[in-house]
Write an enzyme that holds these catalytic residues in place. Structure first.
Site, PDB file in Angstrom:
ATOM      1  N   GLN A 103       0.850  -1.191   0.000  1.00 60.04           N
ATOM      2  CA  GLN A 103       0.000   0.000   0.000  1.00 60.04           C
ATOM      3  C   GLN A 103       0.887   1.243   0.000  1.00 60.04           C
ATOM      4  O   GLN A 103       1.506   1.582   1.006  1.00 60.04           O
ATOM      5  CB  GLN A 103      -0.910   0.006   1.233  1.00 60.04           C
ATOM      6  N   HIS A 169      -2.929   4.416  -1.551  1.00 62.40           N
ATOM      7  CA  HIS A 169      -3.741   4.871  -0.425  1.00 62.40           C
ATOM      8  C   HIS A 169      -4.298   6.250  -0.771  1.00 62.40           C
ATOM      9  O   HIS A 169      -3.614   7.247  -0.684  1.00 62.40           O
ATOM     10  CB  HIS A 169      -2.871   4.944   0.834  1.00 62.40           C
ATOM     11  N   GLY A 170      -5.555   6.265  -1.176  1.00 62.27           N
ATOM     12  CA  GLY A 170      -6.173   7.520  -1.593  1.00 62.27           C
ATOM     13  C   GLY A 170      -7.417   7.847  -0.795  1.00 62.27           C
ATOM     14  O   GLY A 170      -8.349   8.456  -1.324  1.00 62.27           O
ATOM     15  N   TYR A 174      -5.874  11.330   3.738  1.00 68.06           N
ATOM     16  CA  TYR A 174      -4.472  11.517   3.394  1.00 68.06           C
ATOM     17  C   TYR A 174      -4.341  12.302   2.090  1.00 68.06           C
ATOM     18  O   TYR A 174      -5.318  12.789   1.544  1.00 68.06           O
ATOM     19  CB  TYR A 174      -3.751  10.173   3.389  1.00 68.06           C
TER      20      TYR A 174
END
Length: 186
Positions: A103, A169-170, A174
């Site tokens: 990830q 990782h969207g 974040y």
């Protein structure tokens, strides 16, 4: 009866076949060194799941750049010298017919612990993060380009290490979410 459940059937993607449909989602765990290098503890943690029959492990968030650290003591994938660690981890997981997905992550302004290396997080805004009040700076075009390249280089390193895939990782507030959110992105 339970052995006939669809969850235990193989799952096929275009370039990946998983022995079953049991995926261990990203789990935290501050098992690694402060400099982002991985440890045997991290490998043992993931191998336990592989031995237990999980079809695929998705790593905990893996920073693609030291300025994108969410909390200390997570393994990074921000430099080529870390490829051998991931190669070893993946090989050990593969021994149990388990797949491994890294990830790729970058915190932006949302960090759980302020950095020692970088006081301010990078974001689509210069407004402080509301939960902890940590300061951040609005990214320049050059910084955006640098972080886009850092994600690409992280994916390259993952491929060179033999991982089975990457997950970007969207979500969860974040960096990518910060750019997509009209409430944050100025």
């Amino acid at each position: 009866m339970i052995d006939n459940d669809v969850i235990f059937e193989p799952l096929e993607f275009r370039n990946l076949t998983v022995k079953n449909r049991l995926f261990r989602s990203s789990l935290s765990g501050r098992f690694d060194n402060y400099d982002g290098s991985g440890t045997e503890i991290r490998i043992n943690w993931d191998v336990k799941f592989a031995k237990g029959g999980i079809g695929t492990i998705i790593s905990s968030n893996t920073p693609v750049h030291p300025r994108g650290l969410i909390v200390p003591n997570y393994s990074h994938i921000d430099r080529d010298e870390l490829i051998p660690f991931y190669r070893e981890l993946v090989n050990r997981v593969h021994e149990h017919d388990c797949r491994y997905i890294v990830q790729l992550a970058f915190s932006g302004r949302q960090r759980d612990v302020p950095g020692i290396q970088y006081e301010k997080g990078l974001s689509s805004t210069d407004k402080p993060e509301p939960l902890h009040g940590f300061q951040c700076e609005r990214m320049t075009k050059a910084q955006i380009d640098e972080i886009v390249d850092a994600f690409a280089q992280g994916a390259r390193r993952a491929r060179e290490a033999g991982v089975d895939g990457v997950e970007v990782h969207g979500c969860n507030g974040y960096l990518i979410t910060q750019f997509l959110s009209p409430a944050i992105n100025d």
